[in-house]
Motif scaffolding. Structure first.
Motif: not given
Length: 805
Positions: A338, A341, A377, A381, A389
């Motif tokens: 994450d 990005k 990702p 986060r 993910k």
């Protein structure tokens, strides 16, 4: 006094009015005498001047400013000139926003890796921290405005920071926790210093005569201003006597009245106030000179490029197995994490900067020459687990030659007002790493965090590049190192232990109730690990390069050490050569080695340079608690030049004549300190070190709560109302974290839970005054209706006051 004649024209009320703020960020003015208000702004790594209503928690967005790498990052450059350059650009931006005093840099020691504010501080070493800070200060003040070094001093935990009592022996205080401030004052010539919230040995720093008068004003001959941390004033009269000029923020005139009454009653002499006014006027008049010139806007793009250059020189290459870096041309790269990005580029809380430009990794690939085959990702986060993910990230990783894995700590984990709970990277990120390793072992981790972390998973990585918190241009800087456009030259300004339990302050951090005991003494960071022979993950001063350096031919004189340094590799690069000294005498306990000098040198491939690192007044000194002075022990000293504290390349010895001071210690009584094994010192031995009994570290639950007790202590209050309020605060914190509002939850902890009751009056800008607070405390202590009546009565009295009409 420089402004004696002007001060004579002031009324007592006018002089007193200057001693506290006009509002949250401005000082008072006296128009009839041409005394203007100053603007103070947060700015350790960028200007935070808020565009709307002011606050101290970072809730309101600031005017756009360049977000430079944080102090913890720039310290890894070991480049004083670079620090000075950052300071120059900060000063330029401060002027563009009409700021008189920039609240930074912070030079507190990294006593413990969990301190929530470590990202704002330079190092575990006072010499390195002081030298870097002095550079920043010179740069900031070259424009005519003032820096404000903080937080003076021994402010090394965030939990209960406004009430904690730091118990520390005098030698440790001088050698470890004051030396960086001393360098900032003497070499940086800072015009302002911010006092810390905490007490030291039973007295608030802002009122501590030993700190403020004996050392700061006396020994260091400091002529500048002392400013409280926001809401950090306890007893305003005691602070004034200690030489504190400015209390921030405003108290709506309440403490001004205290000053006036104290002078009229003879409690203090008016001359004490006059001296403080004189020093404050000097700060006001000198910092406003720049605003008499034409206003100039700063060059946004140029400052962004400077921020990138600073980040490039501060990034640390920690591992490079099989020389996987720099990336070979044509390698297909999967970008996962994450933070790739949405860059993690700064800390949180009072230092949040609204960047003028913000580089993101995914936007910078085209110019880097690195071939990205895609992005995933990989993790959520803020720690929530997500198997889908991970599966998508693994699917992408199978197609790649190399994985760039962006991991680290999120914004709400590292923030002022709160300490970290562990040294671990969030578990969901480690689960991602483990899964990726099963499908592709060519993993390069890019770390984004402002403090040391444990790395039990490092064996699964081919390379580790630590970007720390690289500011608004940090993402591009990292790519330039990955591609080989820039040769990494950063080295760690703090030690990375293998596990948190190995740290010297493990058993004494944080102080949870009344006090925190610095039982490890002078043995913090590498001073402890080296002396006690404790293995570490990465030593202080460590960092890899794409080239190699050879050290040879050391020669030591009374003036310094000279040696040859050759770039023995194939790439031009910069090396940070570090000078350490070790005293061979065993009569006084000392660390095995201590940093006493450093230099950063650019050397072309195959080139050899002759380098000299000079000695200075701090090279051989130690603080003697018997003579209460800096002394030099007569002995042979080992002079060591190395690439890190654990990688000494050349060494020599020199005999130094001493000052003949008496031995300060009984060796038999302080065996832990003579061995250096101080991570679990008994209270009895610590008491022998400090020469007195340590205070009781637990709250006395039988006493009524007072001004300096915290909201957290309401759990023991006699009043049902107070206990109910406590449990509501705890519930709100739990609930907000549960629904993902961690940032808001953190604000509750730092601005309410750990706040002393006096802070309610000190940080509300006069909305609640001390008489009203007396009513609140009556309610807390079981007299609800009596307290409520008192509160309402004092509130009405305040509203009817002429000042509120």
């Amino acid at each position: 006094m420089k402004y004696r004649e002007l001060i004579k024209k002031m009324t007592l009320e006018e002089k007193a009015s200057l001693m506290s703020g006009k509002d949250f960020w401005q000082t008072q003015e006296i128009e009839r005498l041409g005394i203007n208000s100053m603007f103070l702004a947060d700015g350790p790594h960028g200007i935070r001047k808020q565009a709307v209503a002011a606050d101290h928690l970072g809730l309101n967005v600031g005017i756009p400013a360049t977000c430079f790498p944080t102090a913890a990052t720039v310290a890894n450059s070991w480049n004083e000139e670079l620090g000075e350059r950052v300071g120059e650009y900060l000063g330029e931006e401060a002027i563009s926003q009409k700021v008189n005093v920039l609240l930074g840099p912070g030079v507190n020691m990294k006593r413990n890796p969990l301190c929530g504010r470590n990202f704002q501080y330079y190092s575990e070493d006072p010499y390195l921290a002081g030298k870097m800070a002095a550079g920043y200060i010179r740069g900031i003040q070259s424009h005519g405005i003032s820096a404000c070094v903080k937080h003076f001093c021994a402010n090394n935990q965030e939990e209960r920071r406004m009430a904690i009592d730091t118990i520390v022996d005098e030698r440790t205080l001088r050698e470890i926790y004051l030396t960086a401030f001393e360098i900032a004052v003497k070499e940086g010539r800072t015009r302002a210093i911010m006092s810390s919230y905490n007490m030291i040995n039973g007295t608030y720093t802002n009122e501590n005569m030993h700190l403020m008068r004996d050392i700061l004003r006396g020994e260091w001959n400091y002529k500048g201003c002392v400013i409280t941390d926001w809401g950090g004033s306890n007893d305003r009269i005691a602070g004034l006597l200690a030489g504190n000029e400015l209390e921030m923020p405003t108290t709506a005139g309440e403490t001004n009245e205290e000053i006036i009454k104290a002078i009229k009653s003879g409690k203090i002499k008016e001359e004490v106030l006059d001296e403080c006014v004189d020093r404050l006027l000097e700060l006001i008049f000198t910092t406003e000179e720049v605003y008499k010139r034409p206003h100039i806007e700063f060059d946004v793009d140029k400052h962004h490029r400077v921020a990138q250059k600073v980040a490039e020189e501060s990034i640390v290459l920690l591992k490079n197995e099989e020389n996987i870096l720099p990336l070979k041309y044509g390698k297909k790269v999967a970008v996962i994490g994450d933070f790739a990005k949405n860059a993690r580029y700064q800390g949180a809380g009072s230092s949040i900067v609204n960047p003028t430009i913000l580089d993101h990794t995914m936007d910078c690939f085209n110019e880097s020459g690195i071939i990205s085959i895609g992005y995933e990702p990989g993790f959520e986060r803020y720690g929530k687990k997500d198997k889908k993910k991970i599966e998508k990230a693994c699917e992408l990783a199978r197609k790649a030659d190399v994985i760039l894995l962006y991991i680290g700590l999120d914004e709400v984990t590292e923030a002022d007002g709160l300490d970290r709970q562990s040294m671990s990277i969030p578990e969901n990120q480690i689960e991602l790493l483990n899964a990726l390793y099963t499908v592709n072992s060519n993993i390069i981790a890019i770390l984004s965090c402002g403090s040391a972390v444990e790395m039990p998973w490092i064996s699964k990585l081919k390379a580790v590049l630590h970007g720390y918190l690289g500011g608004q241009a940090g993402s591009r800087a990292i790519l330039r190192i990955l591609s080989g456009d820039v040769n990494p030259s950063g080295k760690l300004a703090e030690t990375y232990p293998i596990r948190y339990e190995d740290t010297p302050s493990f058993h004494n951090f944080p102080g949870k109730e009344v006090s925190v005991e610095y039982r490890e003494g002078i043995y913090i960071g590498y001073r402890y690990y080296d002396t006690a022979s404790v293995d570490v993950l990465f030593p202080f001063g460590y960092g890899l390069s794409y080239t190699t350096f050879e050290y040879s031919d050391i020669h030591v004189s009374r003036y310094g050490a000279t040696f040859k340094l050759k770039n023995s590799g194939n790439v031009a690069g910069m090396e940070i050569a570090q000078l350490y000294i070790g005293c061979k005498s065993k009569e006084i306990f000392r660390p095995k080695k201590e940093l006493k000098g450093f230099t950063k040198i650019f050397i072309n491939a195959g080139e050899t340079k002759t380098v000299t690192i000079p000695f200075d007044d701090k090279t051989f000194r130690y603080f003697n608690v018997k003579t209460n002075k800096w002394e030099v022990e007569e002995s042979e000293y080992e002079i060591m030049i190395g690439a890190s504290s654990d990688d000494i390349r050349v060494k020599d010895t020199i005999f130094i004549e001493g000052t003949g001071a008496p031995l300060p210690y009984d060796k038999a009584a302080l065996q832990s300190y003579y061995s250096g094994k101080t991570n679990n010192v008994t209270v009895e031995e610590f008491e022998r070190l400090i020469g007195r009994k340590v205070p009781v570290s637990k709250w006395d639950r039988s006493k009524p709560l007072g001004y300096n007790d915290t909201i957290a202590q309401c759990q023991y209050a006699k009043g049902i109302f107070a206990r109910f309020s406590y449990y509501m605060i705890v519930f709100a914190y739990w609930f907000l974290r549960k629904i993902g509002k961690r940032s808001t939850a953190n604000i509750i902890m730092m601005s309410i839970y750990h706040m002393p009751f006096r802070g309610i009056a000190r940080v509300t800008g006069g909305v609640v005054n001390m008489p009203m607070l007396d009513g609140i405390l009556m309610m807390v202590n079981g007299n609800f209706f009596k307290g409520l009546v008192h509160l309402l009565k004092e509130r009405n009295k305040k509203l009817k006051s002429p000042k509120n009409k």
